[in-house]
Design a protein around this motif. Structure first.
Motif, PDB file in Angstrom:
ATOM      1  N   ASN A  28       0.850  -1.195   0.000  1.00 37.69           N
ATOM      2  CA  ASN A  28       0.000   0.000   0.000  1.00 37.69           C
ATOM      3  C   ASN A  28       0.885   1.245   0.000  1.00 37.69           C
ATOM      4  O   ASN A  28       1.727   1.404   0.888  1.00 37.69           O
ATOM      5  N   ILE A  29       0.675   2.082  -0.984  1.00 34.80           N
ATOM      6  CA  ILE A  29       1.541   3.255  -1.117  1.00 34.80           C
ATOM      7  C   ILE A  29       0.708   4.531  -1.133  1.00 34.80           C
ATOM      8  O   ILE A  29      -0.241   4.667  -1.919  1.00 34.80           O
ATOM      9  N   PHE A  30       1.071   5.424  -0.264  1.00 34.88           N
ATOM     10  CA  PHE A  30       0.354   6.685  -0.068  1.00 34.88           C
ATOM     11  C   PHE A  30       1.252   7.808  -0.598  1.00 34.88           C
ATOM     12  O   PHE A  30       2.368   7.983  -0.111  1.00 34.88           O
ATOM     13  N   ILE A  31       0.752   8.522  -1.607  1.00 38.54           N
ATOM     14  CA  ILE A  31       1.519   9.651  -2.156  1.00 38.54           C
ATOM     15  C   ILE A  31       0.878  10.948  -1.673  1.00 38.54           C
ATOM     16  O   ILE A  31      -0.314  11.179  -1.884  1.00 38.54           O
ATOM     17  N   VAL A  32       1.681  11.776  -1.021  1.00 36.35           N
ATOM     18  CA  VAL A  32       1.235  13.104  -0.613  1.00 36.35           C
ATOM     19  C   VAL A  32       1.874  14.079  -1.603  1.00 36.35           C
ATOM     20  O   VAL A  32       3.107  14.172  -1.690  1.00 36.35           O
ATOM     21  N   TYR A  33       1.021  14.756  -2.353  1.00 35.48           N
ATOM     22  CA  TYR A  33       1.483  15.542  -3.500  1.00 35.48           C
ATOM     23  C   TYR A  33       1.100  17.006  -3.301  1.00 35.48           C
ATOM     24  O   TYR A  33      -0.068  17.314  -3.021  1.00 35.48           O
ATOM     25  N   ALA A  34       2.091  17.875  -3.458  1.00 33.52           N
ATOM     26  CA  ALA A  34       1.838  19.297  -3.217  1.00 33.52           C
ATOM     27  C   ALA A  34       2.337  20.134  -4.391  1.00 33.52           C
ATOM     28  O   ALA A  34       3.530  20.478  -4.468  1.00 33.52           O
ATOM     29  N   HIS A  35       1.446  20.429  -5.321  1.00 33.81           N
ATOM     30  CA  HIS A  35       1.736  21.402  -6.386  1.00 33.81           C
ATOM     31  C   HIS A  35       0.410  21.954  -6.888  1.00 33.81           C
ATOM     32  O   HIS A  35      -0.538  21.179  -7.085  1.00 33.81           O
TER      33      HIS A  35
ATOM     34  N   VAL B 192      -2.275   2.209  -4.690  1.00 37.00           N
ATOM     35  CA  VAL B 192      -1.811   3.588  -4.511  1.00 37.00           C
ATOM     36  C   VAL B 192      -2.979   4.504  -4.165  1.00 37.00           C
ATOM     37  O   VAL B 192      -4.037   4.443  -4.795  1.00 37.00           O
ATOM     38  N   VAL B 193      -2.764   5.338  -3.166  1.00 37.15           N
ATOM     39  CA  VAL B 193      -3.714   6.391  -2.815  1.00 37.15           C
ATOM     40  C   VAL B 193      -2.948   7.706  -2.829  1.00 37.15           C
ATOM     41  O   VAL B 193      -1.819   7.774  -2.339  1.00 37.15           O
ATOM     42  N   VAL B 194      -3.564   8.746  -3.429  1.00 30.60           N
ATOM     43  CA  VAL B 194      -2.898  10.054  -3.513  1.00 30.60           C
ATOM     44  C   VAL B 194      -3.703  11.086  -2.732  1.00 30.60           C
ATOM     45  O   VAL B 194      -4.919  11.159  -2.876  1.00 30.60           O
ATOM     46  N   SER B 195      -3.018  11.865  -1.925  1.00 36.49           N
ATOM     47  CA  SER B 195      -3.625  13.087  -1.395  1.00 36.49           C
ATOM     48  C   SER B 195      -3.044  14.254  -2.187  1.00 36.49           C
ATOM     49  O   SER B 195      -1.856  14.575  -2.059  1.00 36.49           O
ATOM     50  N   ASP B 196      -3.898  14.864  -3.025  1.00 41.81           N
ATOM     51  CA  ASP B 196      -3.495  15.998  -3.860  1.00 41.81           C
ATOM     52  C   ASP B 196      -3.912  17.250  -3.075  1.00 41.81           C
ATOM     53  O   ASP B 196      -5.072  17.683  -3.125  1.00 41.81           O
TER      54      ASP B 196
ATOM     55  N   GLU C  68      -6.529  11.450   6.787  1.00 44.98           N
ATOM     56  CA  GLU C  68      -5.091  11.338   6.455  1.00 44.98           C
ATOM     57  C   GLU C  68      -4.397  10.372   7.417  1.00 44.98           C
ATOM     58  O   GLU C  68      -3.508   9.611   7.017  1.00 44.98           O
ATOM     59  N   LEU C  69      -4.796  10.384   8.677  1.00 44.79           N
ATOM     60  CA  LEU C  69      -4.206   9.443   9.644  1.00 44.79           C
ATOM     61  C   LEU C  69      -4.489   8.001   9.211  1.00 44.79           C
ATOM     62  O   LEU C  69      -3.618   7.126   9.293  1.00 44.79           O
ATOM     63  N   LYS C  70      -5.699   7.793   8.731  1.00 44.58           N
ATOM     64  CA  LYS C  70      -6.086   6.451   8.268  1.00 44.58           C
ATOM     65  C   LYS C  70      -5.214   6.017   7.090  1.00 44.58           C
ATOM     66  O   LYS C  70      -4.760   4.877   7.006  1.00 44.58           O
ATOM     67  N   LYS C  71      -4.971   6.952   6.176  1.00 47.54           N
ATOM     68  CA  LYS C  71      -4.133   6.626   5.008  1.00 47.54           C
ATOM     69  C   LYS C  71      -2.709   6.285   5.457  1.00 47.54           C
ATOM     70  O   LYS C  71      -2.084   5.369   4.926  1.00 47.54           O
TER      71      LYS C  71
ATOM     72  N   GLY D  96       1.776  22.486   6.351  1.00 45.06           N
ATOM     73  CA  GLY D  96       0.532  22.536   7.114  1.00 45.06           C
ATOM     74  C   GLY D  96      -0.118  21.163   7.235  1.00 45.06           C
ATOM     75  O   GLY D  96      -0.783  20.866   8.237  1.00 45.06           O
ATOM     76  N   TRP D  97       0.073  20.333   6.233  1.00 47.76           N
ATOM     77  CA  TRP D  97      -0.438  18.946   6.318  1.00 47.76           C
ATOM     78  C   TRP D  97       0.285  18.229   7.454  1.00 47.76           C
ATOM     79  O   TRP D  97      -0.353  17.575   8.290  1.00 47.76           O
ATOM     80  N   ILE D  98       1.611  18.387   7.508  1.00 48.64           N
ATOM     81  CA  ILE D  98       2.378  17.768   8.597  1.00 48.64           C
ATOM     82  C   ILE D  98       1.916  18.336   9.941  1.00 48.64           C
ATOM     83  O   ILE D  98       1.640  17.591  10.889  1.00 48.64           O
ATOM     84  N   ASP D  99       1.836  19.641  10.040  1.00 45.58           N
ATOM     85  CA  ASP D  99       1.481  20.270  11.318  1.00 45.58           C
ATOM     86  C   ASP D  99       0.143  19.748  11.848  1.00 45.58           C
ATOM     87  O   ASP D  99      -0.022  19.538  13.046  1.00 45.58           O
ATOM     88  N   ARG D 100      -0.811  19.538  10.949  1.00 48.57           N
ATOM     89  CA  ARG D 100      -2.150  19.154  11.404  1.00 48.57           C
ATOM     90  C   ARG D 100      -2.310  17.642  11.547  1.00 48.57           C
ATOM     91  O   ARG D 100      -3.032  17.178  12.431  1.00 48.57           O
ATOM     92  N   VAL D 101      -1.631  16.889  10.680  1.00 49.58           N
ATOM     93  CA  VAL D 101      -1.850  15.428  10.686  1.00 49.58           C
ATOM     94  C   VAL D 101      -0.950  14.732  11.711  1.00 49.58           C
ATOM     95  O   VAL D 101      -1.361  13.749  12.340  1.00 49.58           O
TER      96      VAL D 101
END
Ligand code: FAD
Length: 261
Positions: free
Chosen positions: A5-12, A37-41, A87-90, A114-119
């Protein structure tokens, strides 16, 4: 190796950007390898980057507002917001987490920070385990995310030489150390060497083919590559609780490299 299971956190902000192309390429390669694969865009999700009292559904307690104690209480009582819980679940689902982002002012884009700070909540990513004179938490190689891998895929305008040992920008591994070590190894992730694409304003079709060929190899080896050998906090190398490297560990200099075996 497949079925991971691969989680991609993408920021652009732009889907047609180099980062968007590299993210799409990674999804395609990983799925062809048989992974899930799951992506958080983050821009597409309109991710809320700033931490404030609305993040903790605590009925007006905890005044004046304190982020650390609010995070602790909300995580422990299930009162984080739904976007953070998702996001915690992912993260818990993932065997590996890939962060795809451009280097902006020697760091990650604010939306990803901010994703890091909150998650990365108290009790989940920090404040985990016993804190006493004998032990200072499950962190730096231990913690909630132990057993999972992390990879940074970063693009940079600067040249590889600018980020070399004697380059004016400083070595890239040092620049990324607050992320690889301070943010990802901290809650227990095994972090592999970062994949960095340099000189991004000079990319044509041929160069893109080269970059993606290298990225493909990196992804194929995601679960085979030796992680960066950061020292585990509770494995005997550090004085507890001051967390200085023990004198008997014979390593020269004073840079970040001393925290690698
Ligand atoms: P894009 O601009 O979208 O694309 C770059 C190139 O790739 C273009 O030539 C594009 O045509 C090509 N490309 C994209 N997709 C494809 C494809 N599918 N096939 C072929 N070619 C393609 N750089 C540093 O080194 N250090 C810093 O500290 C730094 N700070 C910055 C701060 C800010 C606020 C900004 C805006 C930029 C900064 N930069 C810095 C530069 C930044 O790192 C680069 O702009 C970024 O990495 C480029 O990535 P991108 O996805 O935006 O590329």
């Amino acid at each position: 190796m497949k079925d991971k299971n691969i989680f991609i956190v993408y920021a652009h902000p732009e889907p047609r950007s180099l980062n968007g192309s590299l993210k799409n390429f990674s999804v395609e390669v990983l799925e062809k390898l048989g992974h899930h694969v799951v992506v958080s865009d983050l821009y597409a999700m309109q991710w809320k980057a700033e931490v404030d009292a609305d993040d903790f559904l605590l009925d007006g307690r905890n005044k004046p507002f304190k982020v650390v104690s609010s995070s602790k209480e909300a995580y422990a009582t299930g009162k984080l917001t739904d976007d953070v819980k998702a996001e915690l679940k992912k993260l818990l689902w993932a065997d590996a987490v890939i962060f795809q982002f451009p280097l902006w002012w020697f760091s990650m884009p604010a939306i990803l920070k901010g994703w890091i700070d909150r998650v990365f909540a108290y009790g989940f990513a920090y404040g985990v385990g016993e804190h006493s004179d004998k032990k200072w938490g499950d962190r730096y190689g231990e913690g909630t995310l132990k057993g999972r891998r992390a990879l940074l895929s970063v693009t940079a305008g600067g040249w590889s030489e600018h980020y070399s040992e004697r380059g004016i920008n400083g070595p890239i591994d040092d620049i990324l150390f607050p992320i690889t070590h301070g943010t990802l190894f901290y809650p227990g992730l095994d972090v592999v060497k970062s994949f960095v694409t340099y000189k991004t304003d000079k990319i044509d079709g041929d160069r893109f083919v080269d970059i993606t060929a290298q990225l493909r190899v990196k992804l194929e080896n995601l679960f085979l590559e030796e992680p960066i050998p950061f020292r585990i906090q509770n494995a005997g190398d550090y004085n507890i609780p001051v967390l200085t490297l023990k004198n008997e560990i014979n390593i020269q200099g004073r840079g970040f490299h001393i925290h690698q075996r």
